[in-house]
Design a protein around this motif. Structure first.
Motif, PDB file in Angstrom:
ATOM      1  N   GLY A  82       0.790  -1.227   0.000  1.00 17.02           N
ATOM      2  CA  GLY A  82       0.000   0.000   0.000  1.00 17.02           C
ATOM      3  C   GLY A  82       0.819   1.271   0.000  1.00 17.02           C
ATOM      4  N   GLY A  83       2.152   1.151   0.074  1.00 18.42           N
ATOM      5  CA  GLY A  83       3.002   2.331   0.048  1.00 18.42           C
ATOM      6  C   GLY A  83       3.153   3.018   1.381  1.00 18.42           C
ATOM      7  N   GLU A  84       2.724   2.373   2.477  1.00 21.79           N
ATOM      8  CA  GLU A  84       2.859   2.982   3.794  1.00 21.79           C
ATOM      9  C   GLU A  84       4.304   2.986   4.279  1.00 21.79           C
ATOM     10  OE1 GLU A  84      -0.034   1.786   6.786  1.00 21.79           O
ATOM     11  OE2 GLU A  84      -1.163   0.789   5.200  1.00 21.79           O
ATOM     12  N   LEU A  85       5.055   1.984   3.858  1.00 26.17           N
ATOM     13  CA  LEU A  85       6.476   1.932   4.190  1.00 26.17           C
ATOM     14  C   LEU A  85       7.241   2.465   2.984  1.00 26.17           C
ATOM     15  CD1 LEU A  85       6.708  -1.542   5.967  1.00 26.17           C
ATOM     16  CD2 LEU A  85       6.385   0.727   6.971  1.00 26.17           C
ATOM     17  N   THR A  86       7.905   3.573   3.185  1.00 27.35           N
ATOM     18  CA  THR A  86       8.515   4.314   2.087  1.00 27.35           C
ATOM     19  C   THR A  86       9.882   3.773   1.695  1.00 27.35           C
ATOM     20  OG1 THR A  86       7.408   6.289   2.946  1.00 27.35           O
ATOM     21  CG2 THR A  86       9.153   6.629   1.315  1.00 27.35           C
ATOM     22  N   PRO A  87      10.133   3.548   0.404  1.00 32.81           N
ATOM     23  CA  PRO A  87      11.453   3.097  -0.045  1.00 32.81           C
ATOM     24  C   PRO A  87      12.547   4.055   0.427  1.00 32.81           C
ATOM     25  CG  PRO A  87       9.878   2.884  -1.824  1.00 32.81           C
ATOM     26  CD  PRO A  87       9.176   3.631  -0.728  1.00 32.81           C
ATOM     27  N   GLY A  88      13.613   3.502   0.990  1.00 32.04           N
ATOM     28  CA  GLY A  88      14.723   4.315   1.477  1.00 32.04           C
ATOM     29  C   GLY A  88      14.614   4.704   2.930  1.00 32.04           C
ATOM     30  N   GLU A  89      13.417   4.608   3.527  1.00 29.12           N
ATOM     31  CA  GLU A  89      13.222   4.970   4.931  1.00 29.12           C
ATOM     32  C   GLU A  89      13.662   3.822   5.842  1.00 29.12           C
ATOM     33  OE1 GLU A  89      12.162   7.679   6.592  1.00 29.12           O
ATOM     34  OE2 GLU A  89      12.101   8.847   4.740  1.00 29.12           O
ATOM     35  N   VAL A  90      14.181   4.178   7.021  1.00 26.55           N
ATOM     36  CA  VAL A  90      14.606   3.193   8.009  1.00 26.55           C
ATOM     37  C   VAL A  90      13.567   3.140   9.126  1.00 26.55           C
ATOM     38  CG1 VAL A  90      16.368   2.559   9.691  1.00 26.55           C
ATOM     39  CG2 VAL A  90      17.041   3.561   7.501  1.00 26.55           C
ATOM     40  N   TYR A  91      13.159   1.922   9.491  1.00 26.15           N
ATOM     41  CA  TYR A  91      12.166   1.714  10.544  1.00 26.15           C
ATOM     42  C   TYR A  91      12.761   0.796  11.609  1.00 26.15           C
ATOM     43  CZ  TYR A  91       9.012   3.489   6.945  1.00 26.15           C
ATOM     44  OH  TYR A  91       8.422   4.263   5.974  1.00 26.15           O
ATOM     45  N   SER A  92      12.634   1.191  12.860  1.00 22.33           N
ATOM     46  CA  SER A  92      13.151   0.356  13.941  1.00 22.33           C
ATOM     47  C   SER A  92      12.059  -0.590  14.422  1.00 22.33           C
ATOM     48  CB  SER A  92      13.639   1.219  15.104  1.00 22.33           C
ATOM     49  OG  SER A  92      12.552   1.801  15.796  1.00 22.33           O
ATOM     50  N   ALA A  93      12.467  -1.765  14.882  1.00 25.41           N
ATOM     51  CA  ALA A  93      11.510  -2.747  15.383  1.00 25.41           C
ATOM     52  C   ALA A  93      10.741  -2.240  16.605  1.00 25.41           C
ATOM     53  CB  ALA A  93      12.221  -4.057  15.693  1.00 25.41           C
ATOM     54  N   PRO A  94      11.395  -1.559  17.576  1.00 27.52           N
ATOM     55  CA  PRO A  94      10.637  -1.050  18.727  1.00 27.52           C
ATOM     56  C   PRO A  94       9.561  -0.049  18.323  1.00 27.52           C
ATOM     57  CG  PRO A  94      12.965  -1.151  19.256  1.00 27.52           C
ATOM     58  CD  PRO A  94      12.860  -1.409  17.791  1.00 27.52           C
ATOM     59  N   ALA A  95       9.864   0.839  17.377  1.00 30.34           N
ATOM     60  CA  ALA A  95       8.874   1.834  16.955  1.00 30.34           C
ATOM     61  C   ALA A  95       7.704   1.169  16.241  1.00 30.34           C
ATOM     62  CB  ALA A  95       9.530   2.874  16.042  1.00 30.34           C
ATOM     63  N   LEU A  96       7.996   0.197  15.378  1.00 30.70           N
ATOM     64  CA  LEU A  96       6.918  -0.529  14.711  1.00 30.70           C
ATOM     65  C   LEU A  96       6.128  -1.352  15.723  1.00 30.70           C
ATOM     66  CD1 LEU A  96       8.746  -1.745  11.468  1.00 30.70           C
ATOM     67  CD2 LEU A  96       6.849  -0.111  11.592  1.00 30.70           C
ATOM     68  N   GLY A  97       6.823  -1.881  16.729  1.00 33.73           N
ATOM     69  CA  GLY A  97       6.127  -2.618  17.770  1.00 33.73           C
ATOM     70  C   GLY A  97       5.137  -1.737  18.513  1.00 33.73           C
ATOM     71  N   ASP A  98       5.544  -0.491  18.789  1.00 33.29           N
ATOM     72  CA  ASP A  98       4.636   0.454  19.440  1.00 33.29           C
ATOM     73  C   ASP A  98       3.421   0.720  18.566  1.00 33.29           C
ATOM     74  OD1 ASP A  98       6.152   0.715  21.696  1.00 33.29           O
ATOM     75  OD2 ASP A  98       7.225   2.501  21.009  1.00 33.29           O
TER      76      ASP A  98
END
Length: 268
Positions: A82-98
């Protein structure tokens, strides 16, 4: 479909209140797991920094603990399509867990699976970066899919009874409804289900799995833009599913052959 609004403090995450691809909140025991995870030092070993990330409101309802990792993986795949996770962006597991209302552990495990599939790459001490890819890679995936699926579909067109094709009509109709909604993530899921149903008639599970992996990769977002196909393209694509089943059910080999080739020519 437009990408979600980016949150503050460097999370790079869309506002969960505006998106549909969310995993419901886990029971309070999940918080115990998360505290234990942080207390035993495993979070520090991973090196993911969370002090600068703004807490994200948790969704409602409950995640079944036995299927947390699978639900998170499905949610992340949906967010990718759906394009919610942007190419090139970094996502941490704790933040996604929240965001999903779970501990970082199942998120990290799901992200590791996505890394194996080539959707993300590990960034030491930070998390996971969504892989950037361009139109050339998309065209290459379309070519490989055509080389695998077209011959199989054409063989099935000559050997599968008309009644078997009629059984697939609900899957085709589902793609039409999904396309009409304009939601790329919803259409991506229903589109894979239809192609999976067709290829399953060949009785080759390895073929189905390989084709599905290629299909999913072809649905990841391109760098530099939200999506490459708009609602009108999705609607046209879904209409070809119904037309193909009509031709196959009627035994119109030439029409079916033309539709199959045109369908894959338009996937790039």
């Amino acid at each position: 479909m437009k990408q979600g609004t980016q949150s503050s403090a460097g999370t790079g995450l869309p506002d969960p209140r505006t998106r549909g691809s969310r995993v419901p909140q886990q029971p309070r025991a999940a918080d115990v797991d998360r505290n234990r995870y942080l207390a035993d030092g495993s979070g520090d070993v991973r090196g993911e920094h969370t002090h600068s990330e703004t807490p994200i409101p948790r969704p409602r309802a409950v995640v079944q603990r036995s299927s947390v990792r699978g639900q998170i993986l499905d949610a992340l795949r949906t967010a990718l399509a759906g394009g919610e996770l942007t190419p090139g962006e970094v996502y941490s597991a704790p933040a996604l867990g929240d965001r999903f209302g779970v501990s970082a552990t199942p998120v990290r495990e799901a992200m590791q699976q996505l890394a194996t599939e080539g959707a993300v790459e590990v960034v030491p001490n930070r998390g996971f970066r969504v892989v950037e890819r361009g139109a050339r890679e998309l065209a290459e995936l379309a070519e490989i899919r055509a080389l695998i699926e077209v011959p199989v579909m054409l063989r099935l067109a000559r050997t599968v009874p008309a009644a078997r094709w009629a059984d697939l009509r609900p899957l085709a109709e589902s793609t039409v409804r999904a396309a009409s909604s304009g939601c790329r993530a919803t259409y991506a899921e229903s589109d894979r289900a239809f192609h999976r149903g067709v290829l399953a008639l060949a009785g080759n599970e390895q073929l189905v799995q390989i084709a599905e992996d290629l299909h999913r990769r072809a649905q990841w977002p391109l760098v530099g833009g939200p999506v490459t196909r708009g609602r009108a393209d999705l609607v046209a694509d879904a209409a070809e599913h119904l037309a193909l089943l009509d031709a196959l059910g009627a035994g119109e080999w030439d029409v079916a052959q033309s539709l199959v080739r045109e369908h894959f020519a338009g996937t790039a």
